[in-house]
Design an enzyme around this catalytic site. Structure first.
Site, PDB file in Angstrom:
ATOM      1  N   THR A  38       0.829  -1.214   0.000  1.00  0.00           N
ATOM      2  CA  THR A  38       0.000   0.000   0.000  1.00  0.00           C
ATOM      3  C   THR A  38       0.858   1.257   0.000  1.00  0.00           C
ATOM      4  O   THR A  38       0.358   2.334  -0.286  1.00  0.00           O
ATOM      5  CB  THR A  38      -0.898   0.044   1.261  1.00  0.00           C
ATOM      6  OG1 THR A  38      -0.060  -0.199   2.383  1.00  0.00           O
ATOM      7  CG2 THR A  38      -2.006  -0.987   1.212  1.00  0.00           C
ATOM      8  N   ASP A  39       2.157   1.128   0.327  1.00  0.00           N
ATOM      9  CA  ASP A  39       2.947   2.361   0.541  1.00  0.00           C
ATOM     10  C   ASP A  39       3.153   3.155  -0.744  1.00  0.00           C
ATOM     11  O   ASP A  39       3.061   4.374  -0.750  1.00  0.00           O
ATOM     12  CB  ASP A  39       4.269   2.080   1.280  1.00  0.00           C
ATOM     13  CG  ASP A  39       5.212   1.104   0.594  1.00  0.00           C
ATOM     14  OD1 ASP A  39       4.830   0.466  -0.416  1.00  0.00           O
ATOM     15  OD2 ASP A  39       6.364   0.971   1.083  1.00  0.00           O
ATOM     16  N   GLY A 127      12.783 -10.863   3.420  1.00  0.00           N
ATOM     17  CA  GLY A 127      11.645  -9.946   3.433  1.00  0.00           C
ATOM     18  C   GLY A 127      11.562  -9.163   4.733  1.00  0.00           C
ATOM     19  O   GLY A 127      10.530  -8.576   5.050  1.00  0.00           O
ATOM     20  N   SER A 130      16.485  -6.217   5.000  1.00  0.00           N
ATOM     21  CA  SER A 130      17.926  -6.070   5.250  1.00  0.00           C
ATOM     22  C   SER A 130      18.501  -4.926   4.410  1.00  0.00           C
ATOM     23  O   SER A 130      19.444  -4.257   4.830  1.00  0.00           O
ATOM     24  CB  SER A 130      18.658  -7.374   4.935  1.00  0.00           C
ATOM     25  OG  SER A 130      18.438  -7.744   3.586  1.00  0.00           O
ATOM     26  N   SER A 131      17.926  -4.671   3.225  1.00  0.00           N
ATOM     27  CA  SER A 131      18.501  -3.612   2.382  1.00  0.00           C
ATOM     28  C   SER A 131      18.231  -2.230   2.954  1.00  0.00           C
ATOM     29  O   SER A 131      19.142  -1.391   3.003  1.00  0.00           O
ATOM     30  CB  SER A 131      18.025  -3.728   0.938  1.00  0.00           C
ATOM     31  OG  SER A 131      16.663  -3.990   0.879  1.00  0.00           O
ATOM     32  N   ASP A 174       9.999   0.769   4.353  1.00  0.00           N
ATOM     33  CA  ASP A 174      11.120   0.088   5.003  1.00  0.00           C
ATOM     34  C   ASP A 174      12.137   1.077   5.576  1.00  0.00           C
ATOM     35  O   ASP A 174      12.633   0.904   6.689  1.00  0.00           O
ATOM     36  CB  ASP A 174      11.815  -0.849   3.996  1.00  0.00           C
ATOM     37  CG  ASP A 174      10.855  -1.860   3.387  1.00  0.00           C
ATOM     38  OD1 ASP A 174       9.729  -1.999   3.903  1.00  0.00           O
ATOM     39  OD2 ASP A 174      11.228  -2.496   2.389  1.00  0.00           O
TER      40      ASP A 174
END
Ligand code: GLA
Length: 387
Positions: A38-39, A127, A130-131, A174
């Site tokens: 949704t972001d 998921g 980590s990035s 994220d």
């Protein structure tokens, strides 16, 4: 000094020699509770920052270069600081570091020649972001207090690094949660206003992430397709209502009324996003009221929508969800993150957690021959210095 700090300082000294102690920074990974995909439609998300994080020890270098050693892949990379504004991606782990360094230069921040020693406890490809943890940790390491960059600008800059340098057209979730996480809380982010509120989960329940240990290749291209399909839905709806700028502005009745103006597939994608935004709101209310059963139902509804309408799940994730929801003490389960592998997130009665982890591991091993890792998530603070 115990824990990551002493490990980092020792590692840094071994790599770069003695002298002044390095500065230490940490940026967490995340698990998203609800509000998936949704972001980038400027909707709502409800992630939790994890105790698992990317750590960097950083100190000055005296040769005009930015150098990074990754303790995870045991490789080092380096760039001339004067060239950072014009570097190109290499298609590997170091792009997250280089991309952030380049964005900092483009934002007018001074990047000093530095030595970075990095170590991440966020499992790669799971998921759990980590990035973004690596990006935000890099920004924290290369910036100092005098930079004047606000925390929100750090999150946006890291998102730009991922979009423009790494080439992944991600939303803001994220990077935002890695910066703004709060211990003990989930964070509801409004991806349009970029404001947030925090919410405490009811007592007696734990968040358990179960790693399918698979990552299907399709992920990157499907993500781009979904971004495009959401755009197509907006174009179809805004033809009749110019006030609609993203799926955030659309209600279910409005979407239904426009269904004939878009391909069936695009309609289903939009139905996921619009209904998922509503589920975030309902989940928040259920959480505040301590309605664990309802929270669990919303988890499952979210998963079904991602599985059937948005089509970003995969057989392994569906198997983990279907198995989990029949187990003792499990209120709900769903895939979390971009999909096509990675983790499920499970709401589990705290006294049933260990039996759940053992049970799910056994049946997943039986079915797929893979031992799934699982993590009891401790909602943690966002990025900062550690001492
Ligand atoms: C990835 C992206 C996020 C978000 C999720 C799905 O993690 O980086 O921006 O879109 O997928 O919710």
């Amino acid at each position: 000094m115990a824990g990551p700090a002493s490990f980092l300082i020792e590692g840094y000294r071994e790599k770069y020699g003695g002298g002044e102690a390095p500065r230490l920074v940490r940026a967490p990974g995340r698990v998203n509770l609800i509000g998936e995909h949704t972001d980038y439609s400027l909707g709502f998300v409800l992630p939790v920052a994890l105790q698992m994080a990317c750590y960097i020890a950083v100190g000055p270098s005296d040769d005009g270069r930015l150098r990074v050693w990754s303790e995870n892949v045991r490789q080092s990379r380096e760039w001339e600081v004067d060239d950072l504004g014009a570097i190109e991606p290499a298609g590997e782990w170091s792009d997250y570091v280089a991309g952030v360094a380049r964005e900092l230069v483009h934002a007018g921040c001074r990047v000093r020649p530095s030595n970075l020693y990095l170590w991440s406890t966020v499992p790669v490809g799971s998921g759990l972001s980590s990035s973004a943890a690596l990006e935000v940790a890099t920004a924290m390491a290369l910036l100092d207090e005098s930079s004047g960059l606000a925390r929100l600008d750090i999150a946006r800059l890291c998102q730009r690094a991922e979009k423009d340098f790494v080439g992944m057209p991600c939303g803001i979730m994220d990077q935002y949660i890695s910066v703004f996480g709060k211990a003990g809380c989930a964070v509801r982010i409004d991806c349009r206003s970029l404001g947030h509120d925090t919410v405490r989960l009811p007592g007696g329940v734990s968040i358990v992430a179960v790693n399918s240990m698979v990552k299907h290749e399709l992920g990157g291209s499907a993500y781009r397709d979904r971004v495009r399909e959401c755009r197509e839905a907006v174009d179809a709806i805004s033809a009749g209502d110019p006030a609609v700028a993203s799926l955030r502005d659309v209600s279910i009745p409005q979407l239904e009324a426009c269904a004939a103006s878009m391909p069936k597939l695009v309609y289903r994608r939009a139905r996921h996003v619009v209904s998922e935004d509503a589920r975030v709101e309902e989940f928040m209310l259920a959480s505040v009221a301590g309605e664990l059963k309802r929270m669990g139902e919303l988890f499952v509804a979210s998963h079904r929508s991602l599985q059937h309408d948005y089509e970003v799940s995969c057989p392994e994730l569906d198997f983990l969800v279907d198995s989990a929801i029949g187990m003792d003490g499990v209120f709900g389960a769903r895939m979390t993150g971009g999909g096509f592998g990675g983790c499920t997130v499970n709401l589990v009665r705290s006294d049933a957690v260990e039996a759940f982890r053992a049970g799910i591991a056994r049946i997943y091993l039986e079915r797929y021959g893979i031992d799934p890792h699982s993590y009891v998530c401790e909602p943690s603070d966002g990025a900062g210095e550690i001492h």
